[in-house]
Design a protein around this motif. Structure first.
Motif, PDB file in Angstrom:
ATOM      1  N   ALA A  88       0.832  -1.202   0.000  1.00  0.00           N
ATOM      2  CA  ALA A  88       0.000   0.000   0.000  1.00  0.00           C
ATOM      3  C   ALA A  88       0.871   1.258   0.000  1.00  0.00           C
ATOM      4  O   ALA A  88       0.527   2.259  -0.639  1.00  0.00           O
ATOM      5  N   MET A  89       2.006   1.215   0.698  1.00  0.00           N
ATOM      6  CA  MET A  89       2.938   2.352   0.698  1.00  0.00           C
ATOM      7  C   MET A  89       3.452   2.616  -0.708  1.00  0.00           C
ATOM      8  O   MET A  89       3.549   3.773  -1.132  1.00  0.00           O
ATOM      9  N   HIS A  90       3.774   1.552  -1.428  1.00  0.00           N
ATOM     10  CA  HIS A  90       4.274   1.707  -2.796  1.00  0.00           C
ATOM     11  C   HIS A  90       3.212   2.320  -3.715  1.00  0.00           C
ATOM     12  O   HIS A  90       3.555   2.972  -4.706  1.00  0.00           O
TER      13      HIS A  90
ATOM     14  N   TYR B 154       5.542   1.443   9.892  1.00  0.00           N
ATOM     15  CA  TYR B 154       4.367   2.051  10.524  1.00  0.00           C
ATOM     16  C   TYR B 154       4.638   3.512  10.865  1.00  0.00           C
ATOM     17  O   TYR B 154       3.797   4.392  10.623  1.00  0.00           O
ATOM     18  N   ALA B 155       5.820   3.789  11.398  1.00  0.00           N
ATOM     19  CA  ALA B 155       6.187   5.172  11.721  1.00  0.00           C
ATOM     20  C   ALA B 155       6.191   6.045  10.465  1.00  0.00           C
ATOM     21  O   ALA B 155       5.759   7.204  10.495  1.00  0.00           O
ATOM     22  N   GLU B 156       6.647   5.480   9.350  1.00  0.00           N
ATOM     23  CA  GLU B 156       6.665   6.242   8.090  1.00  0.00           C
ATOM     24  C   GLU B 156       5.244   6.584   7.634  1.00  0.00           C
ATOM     25  O   GLU B 156       4.996   7.683   7.129  1.00  0.00           O
ATOM     26  N   THR B 157       4.326   5.640   7.804  1.00  0.00           N
ATOM     27  CA  THR B 157       2.947   5.923   7.392  1.00  0.00           C
ATOM     28  C   THR B 157       2.343   7.008   8.279  1.00  0.00           C
ATOM     29  O   THR B 157       1.587   7.860   7.791  1.00  0.00           O
ATOM     30  N   LEU B 158       2.654   6.983   9.557  1.00  0.00           N
ATOM     31  CA  LEU B 158       2.179   8.044  10.440  1.00  0.00           C
ATOM     32  C   LEU B 158       2.733   9.398   9.999  1.00  0.00           C
ATOM     33  O   LEU B 158       2.022  10.408   9.987  1.00  0.00           O
ATOM     34  N   TRP B 159       4.009   9.402   9.627  1.00  0.00           N
ATOM     35  CA  TRP B 159       4.652  10.636   9.182  1.00  0.00           C
ATOM     36  C   TRP B 159       3.989  11.158   7.899  1.00  0.00           C
ATOM     37  O   TRP B 159       3.723  12.346   7.763  1.00  0.00           O
ATOM     38  N   LYS B 160       3.726  10.237   6.980  1.00  0.00           N
ATOM     39  CA  LYS B 160       3.142  10.619   5.696  1.00  0.00           C
ATOM     40  C   LYS B 160       1.699  11.107   5.839  1.00  0.00           C
ATOM     41  O   LYS B 160       1.215  11.855   4.976  1.00  0.00           O
ATOM     42  N   THR B 161       1.020  10.694   6.889  1.00  0.00           N
ATOM     43  CA  THR B 161      -0.363  11.127   7.104  1.00  0.00           C
ATOM     44  C   THR B 161      -0.425  12.271   8.113  1.00  0.00           C
ATOM     45  O   THR B 161      -1.462  12.505   8.741  1.00  0.00           O
ATOM     46  N   ASP B 162       0.699  12.990   8.254  1.00  0.00           N
ATOM     47  CA  ASP B 162       0.788  14.201   9.086  1.00  0.00           C
ATOM     48  C   ASP B 162       0.550  13.948  10.569  1.00  0.00           C
ATOM     49  O   ASP B 162       0.160  14.860  11.303  1.00  0.00           O
ATOM     50  N   LYS B 163       0.805  12.721  11.016  1.00  0.00           N
ATOM     51  CA  LYS B 163       0.759  12.425  12.456  1.00  0.00           C
ATOM     52  C   LYS B 163       2.197  12.399  12.962  1.00  0.00           C
ATOM     53  O   LYS B 163       2.728  11.364  13.363  1.00  0.00           O
TER      54      LYS B 163
ATOM     55  N   GLN C 273       7.099   9.447  18.304  1.00  0.00           N
ATOM     56  CA  GLN C 273       6.929   8.596  19.486  1.00  0.00           C
ATOM     57  C   GLN C 273       7.143   7.126  19.150  1.00  0.00           C
ATOM     58  O   GLN C 273       7.774   6.382  19.912  1.00  0.00           O
ATOM     59  N   GLU C 274       6.617   6.710  17.988  1.00  0.00           N
ATOM     60  CA  GLU C 274       6.797   5.325  17.547  1.00  0.00           C
ATOM     61  C   GLU C 274       8.278   5.005  17.373  1.00  0.00           C
ATOM     62  O   GLU C 274       8.757   3.945  17.793  1.00  0.00           O
ATOM     63  N   MET C 275       9.024   5.924  16.756  1.00  0.00           N
ATOM     64  CA  MET C 275      10.461   5.708  16.557  1.00  0.00           C
ATOM     65  C   MET C 275      11.198   5.668  17.893  1.00  0.00           C
ATOM     66  O   MET C 275      12.093   4.841  18.099  1.00  0.00           O
ATOM     67  N   GLU C 276      10.820   6.552  18.800  1.00  0.00           N
ATOM     68  CA  GLU C 276      11.478   6.578  20.116  1.00  0.00           C
ATOM     69  C   GLU C 276      11.231   5.285  20.878  1.00  0.00           C
ATOM     70  O   GLU C 276      12.130   4.777  21.561  1.00  0.00           O
ATOM     71  N   GLU C 277      10.016   4.748  20.761  1.00  0.00           N
ATOM     72  CA  GLU C 277       9.694   3.498  21.450  1.00  0.00           C
ATOM     73  C   GLU C 277      10.452   2.315  20.876  1.00  0.00           C
ATOM     74  O   GLU C 277      10.631   1.296  21.545  1.00  0.00           O
TER      75      GLU C 277
ATOM     76  N   THR D 235      19.128   7.682  12.520  1.00  0.00           N
ATOM     77  CA  THR D 235      19.185   8.710  11.471  1.00  0.00           C
ATOM     78  C   THR D 235      17.792   9.146  11.046  1.00  0.00           C
ATOM     79  O   THR D 235      17.527  10.345  10.877  1.00  0.00           O
ATOM     80  N   ARG D 236      16.894   8.185  10.869  1.00  0.00           N
ATOM     81  CA  ARG D 236      15.530   8.553  10.460  1.00  0.00           C
ATOM     82  C   ARG D 236      14.851   9.369  11.552  1.00  0.00           C
ATOM     83  O   ARG D 236      14.153  10.353  11.254  1.00  0.00           O
ATOM     84  N   LEU D 237      15.060   8.980  12.796  1.00  0.00           N
ATOM     85  CA  LEU D 237      14.496   9.752  13.895  1.00  0.00           C
ATOM     86  C   LEU D 237      15.096  11.155  13.920  1.00  0.00           C
ATOM     87  O   LEU D 237      14.377  12.147  14.120  1.00  0.00           O
ATOM     88  N   GLY D 238      16.398  11.248  13.674  1.00  0.00           N
ATOM     89  CA  GLY D 238      17.041  12.555  13.619  1.00  0.00           C
ATOM     90  C   GLY D 238      16.470  13.435  12.525  1.00  0.00           C
ATOM     91  O   GLY D 238      16.260  14.642  12.711  1.00  0.00           O
TER      92      GLY D 238
END
Length: 312
Positions: free
Chosen positions: A58-60, A88-97, A103-107, A120-123
């Motif tokens: 679905a991301m693709h 999952y974190a990327e989808t949240l990012w792409k949907t402006d969450k 938080q997902e990346m930190e966890e 790096t992605r979190l940074g």
């Protein structure tokens, strides 16, 4: 041996046999329970992988809502699957969450604290959210995990540019370029810009040349041509700079600053008719552009000087 003794031995044998049977039954029950738990765990992992695959597909397709749904379910089935949670974190990012994505990346960090990609992605998320200090900490941690991780050095370069620390930016981009498996156009362009701002336009052109060689025959984005034109200008190669900017102006909306740079290069190249066209392009964008108005006023003088030189 008497009958009493014989009976006692018989009873003991019966008790032993009964005990062994009970032990065997308990072991069987325990084994079945363990097997059942293992099978259930295996089923959950399989289900999580199937959901993750659907989410990635679905991301693709840029179907971010369904991607988020599938990957959220995958997380429920297998909360220790780092790759699924990164998706999952990327989808949240792409949907402006964005806060939820961070938080997902930190966890996830305790699950893969030695993974430079996660740091790096979190940074990068921190940087894009206006938290450069946190981004710097994450980039440093990524480099501690892997001193040759190119994306972490790229992030460090971007952070250095924000601080206007051009020397550090240059060194970071050089490390990113040297450690990357393939040529990264963004790194080369940022390095080219940094060299030019440091007064090294020749080095800037060398970076642009690498982009052209790596992507020979492909249509390059305008930012490549812009950086090339500005490097030509800074080297005093005004004809080449003007030609680059003129070509870009034909198919792109250039800023008034770039249009004025084009006009100046045309004047320096002695092509006054083209300079007049370029400066008028500036005034179409901003009729009150002070430097452009001054240049329009000087053009007759330049023409007279050119005629006088021709007569001599």
């Amino acid at each position: 041996m008497g009958r009493t003794t014989t009976t006692r031995f018989a009873n003991r044998r019966a008790l032993c046999a009964s005990g062994l049977t009970l032990a065997a039954l308990l072991a069987c029950a325990s084994g079945c329970s363990t097997f059942g738990r293992a099978q259930a765990s295996h089923d959950r992992i399989v289900q999580a992988r199937q959901l993750t695959q659907r989410g990635v597909q679905a991301m693709h397709r840029n179907d971010w809502d369904n991607a988020t749904k599938y990957l959220a379910e995958a997380k429920q089935y297998s909360p220790y699957d780092v790759q699924a949670r990164m998706h999952y974190a990327e989808t949240l990012w792409k949907t402006d969450k964005r806060e939820e994505a961070i938080q997902e990346m930190e966890e996830m960090l305790p699950l893969a604290n030695d993974d430079p990609a996660i740091h790096t992605r979190l940074g990068r998320m921190y940087l894009d959210s206006g938290e450069p200090t946190e981004a710097h900490i994450a980039a440093n941690r990524a480099i501690e995990c892997d001193p040759k991780y190119a994306e972490a050095w790229k992030l460090q370069g971007d952070l250095a540019l924000i601080r206007n620390d051009l020397a550090s930016a240059k060194l970071s981009y050089i490390r990113a370029a040297n450690n990357g498996e393939i040529m990264d156009r963004e790194v080369q362009l940022r390095l080219a810009s940094t060299y030019r701002r440091l007064g090294q336009p020749g080095q800037s052109l060398a970076c642009i040349s690498q982009v052209h060689q790596a992507e020979f025959g492909q249509r390059l984005p305008p930012d490549v041509g812009i950086e090339q034109a500005l490097a030509y200008r800074d080297l005093g190669r005004n004809v080449e700079a003007a030609d680059c900017l003129a070509e870009l102006a034909e198919s792109n909306e250039l800023s008034e600053e770039l249009l004025f740079a084009w006009a100046e290069c045309e004047v320096a190249a002695g092509r006054l008719a083209r300079a007049e066209f370029a400066v008028n392009s500036v005034l179409q964008v901003n009729p009150q552009h002070g430097a452009a108005l001054q240049l329009v006023g000087r053009l007759p003088v330049y023409r007279q000087q050119a005629q006088n030189a021709w007569r001599r």
